[in-house]
Design an enzyme around this catalytic site. Structure first.
Site, mmCIF file in Angstrom:
data_model
loop_
_atom_site.group_PDB
_atom_site.id
_atom_site.type_symbol
_atom_site.label_atom_id
_atom_site.label_comp_id
_atom_site.label_asym_id
_atom_site.label_seq_id
_atom_site.Cartn_x
_atom_site.Cartn_y
_atom_site.Cartn_z
ATOM 1 N N ASP A 1 0.803 -1.238 0.000
ATOM 2 C CA ASP A 1 0.000 0.000 0.000
ATOM 3 C C ASP A 1 0.837 1.290 0.000
ATOM 4 O O ASP A 1 0.576 2.217 0.791
ATOM 5 C CB ASP A 1 -0.963 0.017 1.205
ATOM 6 C CG ASP A 1 -1.981 -1.118 1.143
ATOM 7 O OD1 ASP A 1 -1.896 -1.941 0.226
ATOM 8 O OD2 ASP A 1 -2.850 -1.174 2.029
ATOM 9 N N ASP B 1 -4.451 -0.741 -1.922
ATOM 10 C CA ASP B 1 -5.747 -0.527 -1.284
ATOM 11 C C ASP B 1 -6.644 0.125 -2.345
ATOM 12 O O ASP B 1 -6.253 1.132 -2.968
ATOM 13 C CB ASP B 1 -5.537 0.407 -0.075
ATOM 14 C CG ASP B 1 -6.529 0.163 1.050
ATOM 15 O OD1 ASP B 1 -6.923 -1.000 1.277
ATOM 16 O OD2 ASP B 1 -6.892 1.148 1.733
ATOM 17 N N HIS C 1 -10.674 0.922 -2.903
ATOM 18 C CA HIS C 1 -12.038 0.868 -2.375
ATOM 19 C C HIS C 1 -13.056 1.522 -3.314
ATOM 20 O O HIS C 1 -12.768 2.575 -3.893
ATOM 21 C CB HIS C 1 -12.118 1.648 -1.058
ATOM 22 C CG HIS C 1 -11.240 1.118 0.036
ATOM 23 N ND1 HIS C 1 -11.299 -0.179 0.480
ATOM 24 C CD2 HIS C 1 -10.295 1.737 0.797
ATOM 25 C CE1 HIS C 1 -10.423 -0.331 1.475
ATOM 26 N NE2 HIS C 1 -9.803 0.803 1.675
ATOM 27 N N LYS D 1 -6.926 -4.809 -3.086
ATOM 28 C CA LYS D 1 -7.692 -5.314 -1.936
ATOM 29 C C LYS D 1 -8.630 -4.230 -1.436
ATOM 30 O O LYS D 1 -8.402 -3.043 -1.681
ATOM 31 C CB LYS D 1 -6.744 -5.759 -0.820
ATOM 32 C CG LYS D 1 -5.880 -4.630 -0.285
ATOM 33 C CD LYS D 1 -4.847 -5.170 0.672
ATOM 34 C CE LYS D 1 -4.059 -4.082 1.324
ATOM 35 N NZ LYS D 1 -4.850 -3.121 2.102
ATOM 36 N N CYS E 1 -1.959 -2.526 7.628
ATOM 37 C CA CYS E 1 -1.835 -3.456 6.504
ATOM 38 C C CYS E 1 -0.524 -4.234 6.512
ATOM 39 O O CYS E 1 -0.497 -5.399 6.122
ATOM 40 C CB CYS E 1 -2.076 -2.709 5.201
ATOM 41 S SG CYS E 1 -3.813 -2.185 5.110
#
Ligand code: VGL
Ligand code: ZN
Length: 213
Positions: A14, A52, A54, A112, A157
């Site tokens: 990340d 990351d 989203h 993710k 993370c």
């Protein structure tokens, strides 16, 4: 330059604009890891990264739960969830990697956090351990048995990725100079290191890496 064979992977967790100074969920001093990672990458044959990623309606964002603030804890679909500011929204600048991070030799990127109902701190599985990013299969198929983990953030993370790596049977190292903690509580980073060591993870400064690999 390449001194570490492909049985050992460098795993970059990340390293994205939103976790760097000026970003939406900036990790203090996060940018200090970039030159260290720049000098580590040429030593490895096998490099992979997590990202990351989203949707805007992700359940970890405080803005999606009216009346809440970042840092507050809620129940999200049966799991305890810390609420975060909006960060790493798919396709946005904040979710992107910084230009100063050389991606030319990465073998793969594992996204993710796409499922809005569950957060995903680990690069392997979501927090409910239902969704699998494919990272484990990739590493096994490529003959990787040891991972060296760096990136952001140490107390989220990086920690969860390292604990999953170890529990999946990989020899697991965290390079402590190439990670930084969010430290919502001042000792979170320190506690994360203790938890990882207790789980059998080797935590060491990257200058001592050649003693282990
Ligand atoms: C992370 C909080 C929320 C991390 C990601 O990369 O450590 N932390 N999403
Ligand atoms: Zn996130």
């Amino acid at each position: 330059m390449r001194t570490i064979n492909s049985g050992t992977a460098l795993l970059l967790v990340d390293i994205q604009h939103d976790f760097l100074p000026g970003g939406a969920l900036a990790v203090p001093h996060g940018d200090e890891i970039l030159p260290i990672i720049a000098s580590l990458q040429p030593q490895f044959d096998h490099i992979v990264a997590t990202q990351d990623w989203h949707p805007a309606h992700h359940g970890s964002f405080s803005t999606n739960h009216p009346g809440t603030q970042p840092g507050q804890q809620i129940d999200l679909d049966g799991l305890s969830q810390i609420l975060w500011p909006v960060h790493c929204v798919e396709g946005t600048e904040g979710a992107d990697f910084p230009d100063t991070l050389d991606r030319s030799r990465w073998k793969a990127v594992f996204k993710k956090g796409q499922n809005p109902k569950v957060d995903s701190y680990s690069g392997f599985f979501d927090n409910a351990r239902r969704g699998d990013t494919g990272l484990r299969t990739h590493l096994l198929l490529q003959g990787v048995r040891r991972v060296c983990i760096v990136g952001l953030a140490l107390d989220y993370c990086v920690k969860y990725t390292a604990i999953d790596a170890r529990s999946l049977g990989f020899e697991t190292l965290v390079l402590t100079d190439a990670t930084r903690a969010v430290n919502l509580q001042p000792e979170d980073g320190k506690r994360a290191l203790e938890e990882m060591k207790a789980a059998g993870i080797i935590c060491l400064d990257s200058k001592n890496l050649t003693r282990y690999v």
